[in-house]
Design a protein around this motif. Structure first.
Motif, PDB file in Angstrom:
ATOM      1  N   ARG A  91     -17.537  20.978 -49.984  1.00  0.00           N
ATOM      2  CA  ARG A  91     -17.561  22.354 -50.477  1.00  0.00           C
ATOM      3  C   ARG A  91     -18.286  23.247 -49.475  1.00  0.00           C
ATOM      4  NH1 ARG A  91     -19.603  19.445 -55.233  1.00  0.00           N
ATOM      5  NH2 ARG A  91     -17.904  19.282 -56.771  1.00  0.00           N
ATOM      6  N   PRO A  92     -18.010  24.541 -49.480  1.00  0.00           N
ATOM      7  CA  PRO A  92     -18.856  25.461 -48.702  1.00  0.00           C
ATOM      8  C   PRO A  92     -20.288  25.386 -49.230  1.00  0.00           C
ATOM      9  CG  PRO A  92     -16.856  26.557 -49.450  1.00  0.00           C
ATOM     10  CD  PRO A  92     -16.915  25.239 -50.172  1.00  0.00           C
ATOM     11  N   PRO A 101     -15.129  24.484 -56.515  1.00  0.00           N
ATOM     12  CA  PRO A 101     -13.922  24.093 -55.776  1.00  0.00           C
ATOM     13  C   PRO A 101     -14.250  23.435 -54.431  1.00  0.00           C
ATOM     14  CG  PRO A 101     -13.765  26.366 -56.572  1.00  0.00           C
ATOM     15  CD  PRO A 101     -15.184  25.931 -56.790  1.00  0.00           C
ATOM     16  N   LEU A 102     -13.371  22.512 -54.027  1.00  0.00           N
ATOM     17  CA  LEU A 102     -13.477  21.902 -52.711  1.00  0.00           C
ATOM     18  C   LEU A 102     -12.859  22.829 -51.672  1.00  0.00           C
ATOM     19  CD1 LEU A 102     -12.459  18.214 -53.529  1.00  0.00           C
ATOM     20  CD2 LEU A 102     -14.722  19.272 -53.608  1.00  0.00           C
ATOM     21  N   VAL A 103     -13.173  22.567 -50.412  1.00  0.00           N
ATOM     22  CA  VAL A 103     -12.623  23.394 -49.345  1.00  0.00           C
ATOM     23  C   VAL A 103     -11.101  23.292 -49.343  1.00  0.00           C
ATOM     24  CG1 VAL A 103     -14.670  23.223 -47.904  1.00  0.00           C
ATOM     25  CG2 VAL A 103     -12.835  21.548 -47.635  1.00  0.00           C
ATOM     26  N   ALA A 108      -9.962  22.083 -43.693  1.00  0.00           N
ATOM     27  CA  ALA A 108      -9.497  20.735 -43.339  1.00  0.00           C
ATOM     28  C   ALA A 108      -8.765  20.750 -41.998  1.00  0.00           C
ATOM     29  CB  ALA A 108      -8.582  20.193 -44.440  1.00  0.00           C
ATOM     30  N   GLU A 109      -7.955  21.761 -41.762  1.00  0.00           N
ATOM     31  CA  GLU A 109      -7.231  21.866 -40.486  1.00  0.00           C
ATOM     32  C   GLU A 109      -8.193  22.153 -39.337  1.00  0.00           C
ATOM     33  OE1 GLU A 109      -4.248  24.836 -41.069  1.00  0.00           O
ATOM     34  OE2 GLU A 109      -3.237  23.698 -42.661  1.00  0.00           O
ATOM     35  N   GLN A 170      -4.806  20.590 -49.662  1.00  0.00           N
ATOM     36  CA  GLN A 170      -5.000  19.886 -48.405  1.00  0.00           C
ATOM     37  C   GLN A 170      -3.860  18.876 -48.215  1.00  0.00           C
ATOM     38  OE1 GLN A 170      -8.832  18.247 -47.370  1.00  0.00           O
ATOM     39  NE2 GLN A 170      -9.939  19.714 -48.646  1.00  0.00           N
ATOM     40  N   ILE A 171      -3.500  18.626 -46.974  1.00  0.00           N
ATOM     41  CA  ILE A 171      -2.385  17.729 -46.675  1.00  0.00           C
ATOM     42  C   ILE A 171      -2.915  16.454 -46.037  1.00  0.00           C
ATOM     43  CG2 ILE A 171      -0.262  17.440 -45.351  1.00  0.00           C
ATOM     44  CD1 ILE A 171       0.116  20.474 -45.533  1.00  0.00           C
ATOM     45  N   ALA A 172      -2.560  15.314 -46.619  1.00  0.00           N
ATOM     46  CA  ALA A 172      -2.995  14.021 -46.096  1.00  0.00           C
ATOM     47  C   ALA A 172      -2.094  13.580 -44.956  1.00  0.00           C
ATOM     48  CB  ALA A 172      -2.973  12.975 -47.202  1.00  0.00           C
ATOM     49  N   ALA A 173      -2.706  12.985 -43.930  1.00  0.00           N
ATOM     50  CA  ALA A 173      -1.953  12.445 -42.794  1.00  0.00           C
ATOM     51  C   ALA A 173      -2.728  11.275 -42.209  1.00  0.00           C
ATOM     52  CB  ALA A 173      -1.719  13.523 -41.734  1.00  0.00           C
ATOM     53  N   HIS A 174      -2.033  10.163 -41.935  1.00  0.00           N
ATOM     54  CA  HIS A 174      -2.694   8.989 -41.359  1.00  0.00           C
ATOM     55  C   HIS A 174      -3.225   9.320 -39.971  1.00  0.00           C
ATOM     56  CE1 HIS A 174       1.579   8.831 -40.255  1.00  0.00           C
ATOM     57  NE2 HIS A 174       1.182   8.275 -39.122  1.00  0.00           N
ATOM     58  N   ASP A 175      -4.176   8.508 -39.498  1.00  0.00           N
ATOM     59  CA  ASP A 175      -4.853   8.848 -38.241  1.00  0.00           C
ATOM     60  C   ASP A 175      -4.122   8.363 -36.997  1.00  0.00           C
ATOM     61  OD1 ASP A 175      -5.337   6.104 -38.217  1.00  0.00           O
ATOM     62  OD2 ASP A 175      -7.496   6.264 -38.475  1.00  0.00           O
TER      63      ASP A 175
END
Length: 267
Positions: A91-92, A101-103, A108-109, A170-175
């Motif tokens: 969070r901020p 709320p979460l960021v 995240a980007e 937020q969008i999840a993406a593998h590393d």
């Protein structure tokens, strides 16, 4: 001379969940085939705690106070989720507090380019959170499970499992390094894929999928698992009445299984 088993390493795993069309879905990532543990397996984001996760310097930058082991494990869970999926449970700092709320996707980007450096230990996660005026939302994690690797295993972990609602938008993406794919999937669908030989799922992951499959929604999961007492599971080596090597786990509510053939235990 009896050899003492290695002490298990503190580890954390997080089931990041969202509501699908009819059932809740959990984020799972596929381990790289060259990783030395659970290669190629479908897992929840997670891994070993590191020294920084236990730093007292985190105190001003976390929401929630859970004591030394739980605090360290929750920080590790949030860090691992960020490293392996890009999702940031934070969070901020100016808007901190339980149920705040979460960021969003913008933050995240912004932090996404640092994931690999944090994973390799070249960038302090604490400094990254501090420099961006954030706090980790440790209070958003619901304690879900506690598994300790059997004594006879070559790699042993003291793993704490958590359930956390996915940060909206937020969008999840593998590393692309430790993990090669990511998917939102219903718990039963993941279990069915393993049964059909379409996925590799290690024993503790399978058991916690079975437990999560009893939830009808994210809200149900948070409410139900949030009030349950977490019982430590440490499988013991034994044999079935037919003489087959197996693991025995306690008859605890939620797993629906007490015996696992060693031939089915993927590590």
């Amino acid at each position: 001379m009896t050899t003492q088993p290695d002490a298990p390493r503190l580890s954390a795993t997080v089931l990041i969940v969202r509501d699908g069309a009819n059932i809740p879905e959990v984020l799972m990532v596929k381990r790289h085939y060259q990783i030395d543990f659970a290669a190629g397996a479908l897992v929840f984001p997670g891994g070993k705690a590191n020294a920084e996760d236990a730093s007292a310097d985190w105190d001003p930058y976390t929401d929630g106070d859970f004591g030394p082991v739980q605090q360290d494990a929750r920080i590790a869970a949030v860090r691992e989720a960020y490293e392996e999926s890009g999702l940031l449970l934070a969070r901020p700092r100016a808007q901190r507090g339980t149920n705040q709320p979460l960021v969003g996707p913008d933050m995240a980007e912004k932090l996404d380019p640092f994931r690999s450096a944090v994973d390799r230990g070249e960038q302090s996660f604490l400094e990254l959170i501090r420099d961006n005026d954030l706090v980790l939302a440790l209070d958003s994690l619901v304690y879900f499970g506690h598994w300790i690797t059997p004594d006879m295993m070559p790699k042993r972990f003291d793993t704490h499992f958590y359930v956390a609602p996915a940060p909206p938008d937020q969008i999840a993406a593998h590393d692309g390094r430790e993990t090669t794919d990511s998917v939102w999937i219903g718990a039963q669908a993941a279990l069915d894929a393993e049964e059909a030989g379409e996925a590799i799922i290690i024993f503790p992951t399978r058991m916690n999928l079975k437990k999560f499959a009893t939830a009808s929604s994210v809200a149900d999961a948070v409410e139900r698992f949030g009030r349950e007492t977490v019982i430590t599971v440490k499988p013991q080596q034994s044999e079935t009445p037919e003489g087959e090597p197996c693991l025995i786990i306690p008859d605890v509510e939620g797993y629906g299984q007490t015996v696992e053939l060693l031939s089915r235990v993927n590590v």
